[in-house]
Design an enzyme around this catalytic site. Sequence first.
Site, mmCIF file in Angstrom:
data_model
loop_
_atom_site.group_PDB
_atom_site.id
_atom_site.type_symbol
_atom_site.label_atom_id
_atom_site.label_comp_id
_atom_site.label_asym_id
_atom_site.label_seq_id
_atom_site.Cartn_x
_atom_site.Cartn_y
_atom_site.Cartn_z
ATOM 1 C CB VAL A 36 -1.289 -0.171 1.220
ATOM 2 C CG1 VAL A 36 -1.617 1.168 1.348
ATOM 3 C CG2 VAL A 36 -2.154 -1.487 0.768
ATOM 4 C CE1 TYR A 37 5.536 5.483 3.006
ATOM 5 C CE2 TYR A 37 6.732 4.440 1.505
ATOM 6 C CZ TYR A 37 6.658 5.188 1.820
ATOM 7 O OH TYR A 37 7.462 6.534 2.305
ATOM 8 C CG LEU A 84 20.392 -5.464 -5.115
ATOM 9 C CD1 LEU A 84 20.002 -6.901 -5.097
ATOM 10 C CD2 LEU A 84 22.216 -5.394 -5.791
ATOM 11 C CG ASP A 114 21.048 -15.904 -1.183
ATOM 12 O OD1 ASP A 114 20.283 -16.737 -0.735
ATOM 13 O OD2 ASP A 114 21.606 -15.435 0.256
ATOM 14 C CE LYS A 116 15.723 -6.765 -2.040
ATOM 15 N NZ LYS A 116 15.212 -6.291 -1.065
ATOM 16 N NE ARG A 137 20.344 -0.278 2.513
ATOM 17 C CZ ARG A 137 19.737 -0.352 1.542
ATOM 18 N NH1 ARG A 137 20.510 -0.287 0.336
ATOM 19 N NH2 ARG A 137 18.487 -0.128 1.602
ATOM 20 C CE LYS A 319 11.746 -5.969 -3.370
ATOM 21 N NZ LYS A 319 11.047 -4.427 -3.815
HETATM 22 S S1 IVH Z 1 23.117 -8.347 -2.575
HETATM 23 C C1 IVH Z 1 24.824 -4.400 -3.715
HETATM 24 N N1 IVH Z 1 22.062 -10.394 -1.398
HETATM 25 O O1 IVH Z 1 18.609 -6.620 -0.142
HETATM 26 C C2 IVH Z 1 24.023 -4.444 -3.162
HETATM 27 N N2 IVH Z 1 21.389 -8.322 -0.651
HETATM 28 O O2 IVH Z 1 18.187 -3.766 -2.327
HETATM 29 C C3 IVH Z 1 24.056 -5.756 -3.239
HETATM 30 N N3 IVH Z 1 19.429 -8.519 1.010
HETATM 31 O O3 IVH Z 1 20.914 -4.017 0.431
HETATM 32 C C4 IVH Z 1 23.002 -6.967 -1.860
HETATM 33 N N4 IVH Z 1 18.586 -10.725 1.664
HETATM 34 O O4 IVH Z 1 20.359 -5.373 2.077
HETATM 35 C C5 IVH Z 1 22.049 -9.154 -1.344
HETATM 36 N N5 IVH Z 1 20.366 -12.371 -0.011
HETATM 37 C C6 IVH Z 1 20.687 -10.868 -0.704
HETATM 38 C C7 IVH Z 1 20.068 -10.335 0.509
HETATM 39 C C8 IVH Z 1 20.664 -9.171 0.455
HETATM 40 C C9 IVH Z 1 18.447 -8.946 1.560
HETATM 41 C C10 IVH Z 1 19.202 -6.881 1.086
HETATM 42 C C11 IVH Z 1 20.147 -6.138 1.065
HETATM 43 C C12 IVH Z 1 20.429 -5.007 0.187
HETATM 44 C C13 IVH Z 1 19.035 -4.990 -0.233
HETATM 45 C C14 IVH Z 1 18.788 -4.867 -1.894
#
Ligand code: IVH
EC number: 6.5.1.2
Length: 671
Positions: A36-37, A84, A114, A116, A137, A319
């Site tokens: 929603v946001y 990303l 991987d 997310k 971050r 996503k």
């Molecule tokens: S790789 C350049 N792997 O998702 C960033 N990120 O939008 C590469 N995240 O800031 C990140 N699970 O906080 C990576 N398996 C995963 C992840 C992951 C969650 C988060 C992370 C990152 C954001 C990317």
Amino acid sequence: MMQPQPSARIRELRALLNRYNYEYHVEDAPSVSDAVYDGLFSELKQLEAEHPELVTSDSITQRVGNELKEGFVKVTHSTRMLSLNDVFDVEEVRAWVVRMDKLLPGSKHEFFADIKMDGLACALIYQDGVLVQAVTRGDSFAGEDVTNNVRTIKNVPLRLYETAGFEKLLQGRTEIRGEIVMLKKDFEALNKKRRQNGEPEFANPRNLAAGTIRQLDPRLVAARPLHFRGYDLLRDDPSDVPTNMFAYEALTALGISRNREASVFTSIDDAMKFVDHVGKIRGELPFNTDGLVIKVNDRAQFAQLGVVGKQPRAAVAYKYAAEQATTIVKDIVISIGRTGAATPVAVFDPVVVAGTTVQHASLHNADEIARKDVRIGDTVVIFKAGDIIPQVESVVTELRPKTAEKFEYEKALQEQYPELDFERTGKDVVYRVKGASGDLILKRAVQYYASKGALDIDTLGEKNVVALVDAGLVRDVADIYKLTYEDVIRLDRFADLSARKLILAIADKKQPPLEKFVLGLGIRHVGAQTAIDLANKFQSVDALKTATIEQLEQVDGIGKVVAESIVAWCADEDNLALLDKFTELGVVPYYEQKTGRLSGKSFVVTGTLTSMSRDEAADRIRALGGTFQTSVGKDTTYLVAGGKVGASKLKKAESYGTKIIDEKTLHELLK
Ligand code: IVH
């Protein structure tokens, strides 16, 4: 349609989003879902893009990263903590690969994928194998020093393990980046306790994790179990970590938890299979996830591809489609089903929910509208899970226009169907057409489908229809195609020959012209010419079924009322089931582009013709590619005068440059 003023809408969206932001970041108690946001945020971004003069520096869209909270020491990252780009389907993934191929021609990349995790990013800095600092971050350049809090996380080793082959990583600086999450089971246990203590429950694991890590009191942090999973490993010398898969193997060797599902794929097709697989099992994962991360495995290539803005070119976040979205209710249209039941349908600005475009949803009945208090002009949350039909979940009342009036169902029924009376009896939640006893509406529908202007099944007149429906042989229009000789001959009305004739006549109309079929459906406000225009524009039932209001309104002669009526008809589950049933029974309407001598010419007939009926004239004009209209408009080529033409018609025709011809001339044109 009530279209809010952009400036007012922008102002309201900003205020509401700021409030949601506050709930989320400060109170850790969001009142709405991310979808929603995101939906409202993207509407704001869109409006600001369309009206750049309305962008202000304090707009929520102008904020970069998270604000740093007082009380923590700011630490600059060794290299930026990037985010990303999101992608939502295979096509976008492929487009990403094509972009990379252009930049690195000839090189073949392996992909690393991987899960997310839905938490907050954190960098752990180890010096000679010892944890010295943990940093959030923040704004990607600098974050907050949360070392004391992170030290309370049980699966974060204070000293890295030694494993043969990875000794080098225990020397000098090793930075491990990953996600801090709260596992679902821990979150549920915490909330259970809070319930028992009569305390308010936490909204979701991610907010709780984020809020917890930024607590100033580490004892409180220790009381809320957090969990860390690594996804990256950085060394001063990048060649220490040649691939992302190597980084993951190193994480395990050093004693850092990471997702065991992470794998390398040699083609994007294989990576997409992984995406589908995780999509199926993601509910069972110990933490929440909304997608996957796909990266180029080779780290030298990764670096070479560089960064655009805040995002590396060599990785994307896939996503899974959000199951919620927001949109504005343009209208509430009531449709009448074959039993005479009135069903209200909300018509929206088209919006993508769970991967498909949605522009209408059934509001079920008057009580449901009243309960949700849905009004025309309201911003609503639409929900669609998997294959389930979209529903209006709730109204964002904060964004309600002042002019939006409570929807009065009975008044709307009267306005939309002035010729009908409705009633609601006993406990029935549904309004039905009064006097539509039993199958009256169904009988009318079948008769209409079979009528001359539509499918023209001449043996299926009123009396036969009544007999077939009363005998229970026809429960919807498509049922006529199921009738057999044996079914029919049992009825008093039929003898051998008449039964045979009926079955043959129906079978003969299994491949009807599209426009006749569309007309036969009996969609309110869709007459013969509109059916033809629709057939010409959409050329198939499937295309018509998914037509948007905008597309429909592009058809000459179709305005808001007709467009909404069509969309509402197509929103009715019974109608969609009926269309499927026609297909299953082998009823395949065909479309034939009618081009002929009269292509591009349109005709209006006024008065009475002596040599043919109006319908016949219309059919013959259309057969030659011409258009038959009911009233003179600016695109009318000929006005056929059957007898004397009235002064006002004459004047109109003259002002549009329409040629007035007599019946004889029409004959010549039709020859
Ligand atoms: S790789 C350049 N792997 O998702 C960033 N990120 O939008 C590469 N995240 O800031 C990140 N699970 O906080 C990576 N398996 C995963 C992840 C992951 C969650 C988060 C992370 C990152 C954001 C990317």
